[in-house]
Scaffold this motif. Structure first.
Motif, short mmCIF file in Angstrom:
data_model
loop_
_atom_site.label_atom_id
_atom_site.label_comp_id
_atom_site.label_asym_id
_atom_site.label_seq_id
_atom_site.Cartn_x
_atom_site.Cartn_y
_atom_site.Cartn_z
N HIS A 79 0.80 -1.23 0.00
CA HIS A 79 0.00 0.00 0.00
C HIS A 79 0.83 1.28 0.00
O HIS A 79 0.28 2.37 0.21
N TRP A 81 2.81 2.73 2.00
CA TRP A 81 2.76 3.52 3.22
C TRP A 81 3.82 3.01 4.17
O TRP A 81 3.76 1.87 4.62
N ARG A 179 -8.05 10.27 -2.80
CA ARG A 179 -7.11 11.05 -2.00
C ARG A 179 -7.69 12.43 -1.67
O ARG A 179 -7.53 12.94 -0.56
N ILE A 213 -6.24 4.03 -0.53
CA ILE A 213 -5.28 4.99 0.02
C ILE A 213 -5.47 5.04 1.54
O ILE A 213 -6.55 5.42 2.02
N VAL A 218 -2.26 10.36 3.74
CA VAL A 218 -2.63 11.42 2.79
C VAL A 218 -1.88 12.72 3.07
O VAL A 218 -1.44 13.41 2.15
#
Length: 391
Positions: A79, A81, A179, A213, A218
C-alpha cells in the motif's frame, strides 16, 4: 481477469457442524450475509497454525518484534505507506479496538459521526457506550455514493462532536475513497478538533488494478489526528483467530489508545494470533492476488446475471470488498421485509440494508466470497425470490 489454478477457490467446503456463525442455518438455507468467506485460508497460514498447534503448549503469548516488522512490511509493500514500527499496537479485533477508542476518547452523550449507510456494528460501538450516533448520510445519485460535504461540516462543527469513524474502503458500497476526499475529511476534522478512527479492514480486497489509500498517509494533518484499525482477518478469512493491529502515528494519541486497549484487556494475543498474522503478511501475497481475481470474476458474474435476469434491481458498482450492495428501490422501501421474504421462500439468507442506516432500507447486501457453483445457486434463488415478491 482470469484466475490461475494454483489455488482452489472452486471446490465448495462443507462448513456445517463447525460452530460457524454464518452457517448455523436451517437445512437447505444458503447464507450469503455476514462478511466471512467460504474459502480455506492461504496454505502458509494453515502451515503456521499447524506448526504452533503441534507444540502442544498454549500458554500466555507476547507480541514479538517480528509482528511489527510483518505488519509494517505489508503496508509498505502492498500500500505504499511506510509505517514506523513503534506506531503499532496489537488488538484482538477491529471492533474491540473501535469500541475501546470510543470509550477512551469521548465522554457519555458526545457525538460520533458515521457516514451512512455503513457497517452496522459501528452503531453498536457508539450506542452501547452511551454516546450518540450522528449520521452524515452519503448522497446516492446515478448508482454511486458521494459525501454530502455541507452536512459533514455541520456535523463536525457541533461542539458535542469529538470523534468520526471512517470506513475506508466503504462497506457496504465497496467504494474506494479518493485522496482528495480523504484530505478534505482530514482538514475538516482538524478544523473542528475531531479525531478520526479509520476502519481499513477491507483495504486488501480491492479489485485487480485498484488500490486504496490509507487515510493517515494522505497528509501530515490526516496522520496526526488519526487512528487506523487494520487486520488480516477479512483478507485471509481468519476472523476466528482474533488478530488485528491499530496504527497511531501521533505519540500522545497512541498512548491513549494503548491505555484503552490494555484497560479493556483486548491487547493480548491468543496462542495462534501472531503466528497467523506473520504468515499472512510475510507470505500471503500470491494467494491474495489470486483471490482478488476470483472475487472480481464473481462480481462480473453477478453483474451479468442481474442485468440479464433480475432487471428490477441494480448492482451498485464496487471497487473493493467481496460484498455487493443491491439497489432494490424499484420494488421496496423495506429491505428487512424483503430479505425475510426471500429467505422464507428460497432459503437465501442476505443482509437487510436497513441496519446500515442512510438509505439502506432500499438495499440488500450480498456476500460473493464463495465458489462459483455456490454463487450461481444464490443468484438463482435471488431471481426466484424477487420474482415471487413482485407477484
Amino acid at each position: 481477469m482470469e484466475c490461475t489454478d494454483k489455488y482452489d477457490f472452486d471446490t465448495p467446503i462443507d462448513r456445517t457442524n463447525t460452530q460457524s456463525l454464518k452457517w448455523d442455518v436451517a437445512e437447505n438455507e444458503l447464507p450469503m450475509w455476514v462478511a466471512d468467506m467460504d474459502f480455506k485460508t492461504a496454505p502458509e497460514i494453515i502451515e503456521a497454525v499447524n506448526k504452533r498447534a503441534a507444540h502442544g503448549v498454549f500458554g500466555y503469548s507476547i507480541i514479538p518484534e517480528s509482528w511489527n516488522e510483518a505488519v509494517a512490511g505489508w503496508w509498505s509493500r502492498r500500500h505504499n505507506w511506510d509505517i514506523d514500527k513503534d506506531w503499532l499496537v496489537f488488538c484482538t479485533g477491529v471492533i474491540p479496538s473501535v469500541s475501546s477508542i470510543v470509550r477512551k476518547l469521548t465522554t457519555p452523550n458526545e457525538n460520533v459521526v458515521i457516514q451512512t449507510p455503513v457497517y452496522n456494528i459501528f452503531f453498536n460501538s457508539i450506542i452501547n457506550n452511551g454516546r450518540r450516533v450522528l449520521e452524515n448520510p452519503l448522497r446516492y445519485e446515478n448508482g454511486e455514493y458521494s459525501i454530502d460535504w455541507e452536512d459533514l461540516k455541520n456535523k463536525l462543527a457541533n461542539p458535542q462532536t469529538s470523534l468520526m469513524i471512517l470506513c475506508n474502503p466503504q462497506n457496504p458500497s465497496g467504494k474506494i475513497w479518493s485522496r482528495e476526499d480523504l484530505s478534505r475529511i482530514g482538514e475538516l476534522c482538524a478544523r473542528y478538533y475531531v479525531t478520526v478512527v479509520s476502519d481499513e479492514i477491507h483495504c486488501d480486497l480491492t479489485d485487480p488494478g485498484k488500490e486504496y489509500i490509507p487515510f493517515a498517509s494522505v497528509s501530515d494533518v490526516c496522520r496526526d489526528i488519526s487512528i487506523t484499525c487494520v487486520a488480516p482477518t477479512k483478507t485471509f478469512n481468519i476472523a476466528g483467530l482474533q488478530t488485528a493491529a491499530v496504527i497511531v502515528p501521533h505519540k500522545n494519541l497512541r498512548h491513549k489508545v494503548w491505555r484503552a486497549l490494555n484497560t479493556d484487556e483486548v491487547a493480548e494475543p491468543n496462542a495462534f494470533a501472531v503466528w497467523a498474522a506473520e504468515a499472512a503478511y510475510n507470505y500471503g501475497d500470491k494467494w491474495l492476488d489470486e483471490l482478488r481475481g476470483y472475487i472480481y470474476n464473481n462480481k462480473r458474474i453477478v453483474n451479468e446475471y442481474v442485468n440479464d435476469n433480475i432487471t428490477s434491481i441494480k448492482v451498485v458498482q464496487s471497487e473493493a470488498t467481496y460484498l455487493l450492495w443491491l439497489d432494490c428501490s424499484a420494488i421496496t422501501d423495506n429491505s428487512s421485509e424483503l430479505a425475510a421474504y426471500i429467505r422464507n421462500r428460497t432459503g437465501l439468507y442476505l443482509s437487510a440494508g436497513n441496519v446500515y442506516g442512510g438509505n439502506g432500507n432500499q438495499f440488500l447486501r450480498l456476500n460473493i466470497a464463495c465458489p462459483k457453483a455456490v454463487l450461481m445457486d444464490g443468484l438463482k434463488r435471488l431471481e426466484e425470490g424477487i420474482r415471487l415478491a413482485m407477484n
